[in-house]
Design a protein around this motif. Sequence first.
Motif: not given
Length: 286
Positions: A113-117, A124-127
């Motif tokens: 899911r998309t998480e903040p840096s 934010s990016a999917k991880m």
Amino acid sequence: MDAYRQSVSRSDPGCVVILLDRSDSMKLPWGRTGATLAEGAALAVNNILLDMCIKATAEVNAPVRHYFDVGVFSYGARLQEPGEGVESAFGGALAGQGLVPLPELAEHPMSVRTEPSIDLMAVSAKMPVWVDPVHGYRTPMCQAIAVVGGHVFDWAAAHPNSFPPIVINITDGMVTDSPFDGVTLADWVKRMTSIETNDGPTLFFNVFLSPAEVAEIVFPSTPAGLPIPGPDLFALSSDLPRPMIENARVDGYDVQAGARGLAFNVGRSTLLKVLQIGTRVPDRPA
């Protein structure tokens, strides 16, 4: 011969265990980040697990190699009844499991899911996500170390030639269960760090999180100037091995002789850096 020199490999993997405080105070805000301590800690743990998976691949999209067995155990998420104070923090297919081979960990995040840096600067990016932010009740740190000590003992017996187990305790509070089974926190830690492989004793590092905006203290060589509970955590923390001192210096930290594996009042980006230094053992053979 110096300890803590053994490289990790598929024949002699390493062991990393993260202890994650999920007590009630983890609901407090983490400075000006807009996140709670629980959210920031979970984000850092997911980042370091992903980092370990990436570093265990030979090339992009290659299979993750079995360089580590990894566990994440939480304490304080539930009321502390006998046997309930400590549990695996993994969710999804890994729920309830203790130490997990790195390839299995890579294959079974509970979600992507998309998480903040982690450093609040990048987008934010999917991880992959293995653990969620949770806060609960008290801080049964003794019980957590007792439980993890059992896993560490079994692992070290099965891997006598490996780099010793690394246990990293992420906490924001005072221990609430010392003594546990008649044994103090200091003695539980002594029991765990007396477990050895041929390359040295188990390492125990501590990371203290605070909702207050105060100066960070990373890898101190003396407890002088540390506010409570800093001196106690300093006494519990292992000396930073020479390879990790070298890693910390490369990363820009002024680490002196006698430095302990302790990070105090760290922010989110520093937390990830400390976790990276604490899990970066000597380079594996080619």
